[in-house]
Design an enzyme around this catalytic site. Structure first.
Site, PDB file in Angstrom:
ATOM      1  NE  ARG A  27      -3.838  -2.383   2.175  1.00 22.85           N
ATOM      2  CZ  ARG A  27      -3.795  -3.707   1.926  1.00 22.85           C
ATOM      3  NH1 ARG A  27      -2.630  -4.314   1.746  1.00 22.85           N
ATOM      4  NH2 ARG A  27      -4.911  -4.410   1.861  1.00 22.85           N
ATOM      5  CD  GLN A 170      -5.516 -10.227  -1.668  1.00 23.23           C
ATOM      6  OE1 GLN A 170      -6.122 -10.870  -2.522  1.00 23.23           O
ATOM      7  NE2 GLN A 170      -4.318 -10.579  -1.236  1.00 23.23           N
ATOM      8  CG  ASP A 320      -2.080 -14.251   5.036  1.00 18.34           C
ATOM      9  OD1 ASP A 320      -2.901 -14.856   4.308  1.00 18.34           O
ATOM     10  OD2 ASP A 320      -1.745 -13.068   4.844  1.00 18.34           O
ATOM     11  CE  LYS A 347      -6.288 -16.296   2.160  1.00 10.81           C
ATOM     12  NZ  LYS A 347      -6.508 -14.865   1.937  1.00 10.81           N
ATOM     13  NE  ARG A 396       1.469 -15.709   4.454  1.00 10.56           N
ATOM     14  CZ  ARG A 396       2.318 -14.740   4.768  1.00 10.56           C
ATOM     15  NH1 ARG A 396       3.316 -14.956   5.602  1.00 10.56           N
ATOM     16  NH2 ARG A 396       2.189 -13.528   4.257  1.00 10.56           N
TER      17      ARG A 396
HETATM   18  C1  S3P Z   1      -4.077  -9.176   2.148  1.00  6.58           C
HETATM   19  C2  S3P Z   1      -5.307  -9.731   2.409  1.00  6.58           C
HETATM   20  C3  S3P Z   1      -5.531 -11.169   2.636  1.00  6.58           C
HETATM   21  C4  S3P Z   1      -4.226 -11.907   2.907  1.00  6.58           C
HETATM   22  C5  S3P Z   1      -3.121 -11.491   1.973  1.00  6.58           C
HETATM   23  C6  S3P Z   1      -2.852  -9.994   2.092  1.00  6.58           C
HETATM   24  C7  S3P Z   1      -3.972  -7.716   1.929  1.00  6.58           C
HETATM   25  O1  S3P Z   1      -6.094 -11.735   1.473  1.00  6.58           O
HETATM   26  O2  S3P Z   1      -4.425 -13.307   2.825  1.00  6.58           O
HETATM   27  O3  S3P Z   1      -1.923 -12.196   2.261  1.00  6.58           O
HETATM   28  O4  S3P Z   1      -2.833  -7.180   1.960  1.00  6.58           O
HETATM   29  O5  S3P Z   1      -5.007  -7.068   1.747  1.00  6.58           O
HETATM   30  P1  S3P Z   1      -7.690 -11.804   1.246  1.00  6.58           P
HETATM   31  O6  S3P Z   1      -8.188 -10.446   0.986  1.00  6.58           O
HETATM   32  O7  S3P Z   1      -7.846 -12.704   0.035  1.00  6.58           O
HETATM   33  O8  S3P Z   1      -8.251 -12.436   2.481  1.00  6.58           O
END
Ligand code: S3P
Length: 436
Positions: A27, A170, A320, A347, A396
């Protein structure tokens, strides 16, 4: 592929510092690219996923540089003025880069092709294509709604109110990022809270983000088009990376490890809460704020763990960390039951089946269910170890099973250590440092 055997080598001690948070690093580059002026970022994670985001932003006009002291700077192009990228945007293994950048492109008058590795090319993109199409963008995905795909943005896009059908930061972020260059108010309704780094950091870049709680759901809104001002960011250590060491120190007898500068945002700290419920000895030292995020140093000492039934409501705050929690469960006394984890199947790999297979090969007792695992622990006895674990291009899985190897009789062989570089390039070096 480079296979590697992680073998038992005694307690983890001393102090270590894990790299910067992956979500916050992505970000910081993206928002730096949208601000007019120069953003500086200290502690950026130099993992392949984050570097893929940086390269894509450069293809769209931002300038990303690294100074001799390791500080990154981003010269932004401004909201609404992203440039048409020439080649495809190669997202590597990174779902976060892909879904958030699709959101950005969706409300700009540009067209971008997104490509990725074999793992990313299997992951569902329909979850962002659906809302972003409603905002006016067009998509040409591969069959099944996957990468490679083309995103054709719409400028001006149409604002919308979108209720998240899956708990996904996300998807939330993709819609909010599209909203930044969309005239009017874009709102995401979040029935279950997910990581809130987008909301926190947008505010630091001068964007007004409103969050209202209505009937137990969060309504998060931005009103575009926004102007973003550059910012000096300090990235805290990644709790998801710290989790591997917190579990390793908990299960390897004699360990007493200090993990410095760990981000403890309440939308991310579920793993430490669950480990404590299982009996882990984790103290938070010197709690403070770094870059608008709560941070502490974690002191972790070996302790006998007891299996528990994990409350599915805690899942989004440790989404995660289940692979490494499963390793802790395999060493605990009694059964650990997890449920409500369907998301783990989409994932970087299907983490329920990948971890069930990996733990079984290493001698643990595991039953795979539709939405979770039932693991009967060894009451602290080392796992036998033995066979070679398949990581399925998933960092992971590789790191979790490396931790299992440290607490095994004969070690655990990982078929490929390459995926680790996506999020934690110095993982093996830090294992060596802590167990020297
Ligand atoms: C993330 C959101 C999560 C996470 C990923 C990073 C992010 O995914 O598993 O490693 O930085 O917004 P999801 O939005 O699919 O849950």
């Amino acid at each position: 592929m480079t296979a590697h055997r992680f073998t038992p080598r005694g307690p983890l001690t001393g102090r270590i510092r894990v790299p910067g948070d992956k979500s916050i690093s992505h970000r910081s580059l993206m928002f730096g690219a949208l601000a007019v002026g120069t953003t500086t970022i200290r502690g950026l994670l130099e993992g392949e996923d984050v570097l893929a985001t940086g390269r894509a932003l450069e293809q769209m006009g931002a300038k990303v540089r690294k100074a001799d002291d390791g500080t990154y700077s981003v010269d932004g192009v401004g909201v609404g003025t992203l440039l048409q990228p020439e080649g495809a945007l190669d997202m590597g293994n990174s779902g976060t880069s892909t879904r958030l950048l699709m959101g950005l492109v969706a409300s700009h008058g540009i067209t971008a092709a997104f490509t990725g590795d074999a793992s990313l090319s299997k992951r569902p993109m329909g979850r962002v294509i659906d809302p972003l199409s409603d905002m006016g963008a067009s998509f040409t995905p591969s069959p099944g709604g996957t990468l490679p795909l083309i995103t054709e943005g719409m400028q001006p896009a149409v604002p919308m109110t979108y209720r998240l059908p899956v708990a996904s930061a996300q998807v939330k972020s993709a819609v909010l990022l599209a909203g930044l260059n969309t005239p009017g108010t874009t709102t995401v309704i979040e029935p279950v809270p997910t990581r809130d780094h987008t909301e926190r950091m947008l505010r630091a870049f001068g964007v007004e983000v409103t969050v209202e709680e209505i009937d137990g759901e969060k309504h998060i809104s931005v009103t575009g088009p926004v102007d973003m001002s550059p910012c000096d960011i300090e990235v805290p250590g990644d709790p998801s990376s710290a989790a591997f060491f917190a579990v390793a120190a908990s299960i390897v007898p004699g360990s007493d490890l200090l993990i410095e500068n760990v981000g403890l945002n309440p939308t991310r700290d579920g793993i430490f809460r669950v480990l404590k419920q299982m009996g882990a000895d984790i103290d938070y030292l010197d709690p403070r704020e770094v870059g608008g995020e709560p941070v502490a140093d974690l002191q972790v000492r070996h302790a006998p763990l007891t299996g528990i039934e994990v409350d599915p409501d805690i899942a989004p705050s440790m989404i995660d960390e289940f692979p490494v929690l499963f390793v802790a469960a395999a060493m605990a006394k009694g059964a650990t039951i997890t449920s409500g984890l369907e998301e783990l199947r989409v994932k970087e790999s299907d983490r329920l089946s990948a971890m069930a297979a990996a733990l079984k090969i290493s001698g643990a007792k595991v039953q795979e269910r539709e939405d979770g695992l039932l693991i009967t622990g060894s009451s602290g006895e080392p796992l036998p170890g033995g066979g070679t674990v398949t990581t399925h291009l998933d960092h992971r899985i590789a790191m979790s099973m490396a931790v299992a190897g440290l607490a095994s009789e004969t070690g655990v062989e990982i078929d490929s250590t390459e995926p680790i570089a996506t999020s934690f390039p110095n993982f093996t070096a830090l294992i060596d440092e802590a167990s020297a």
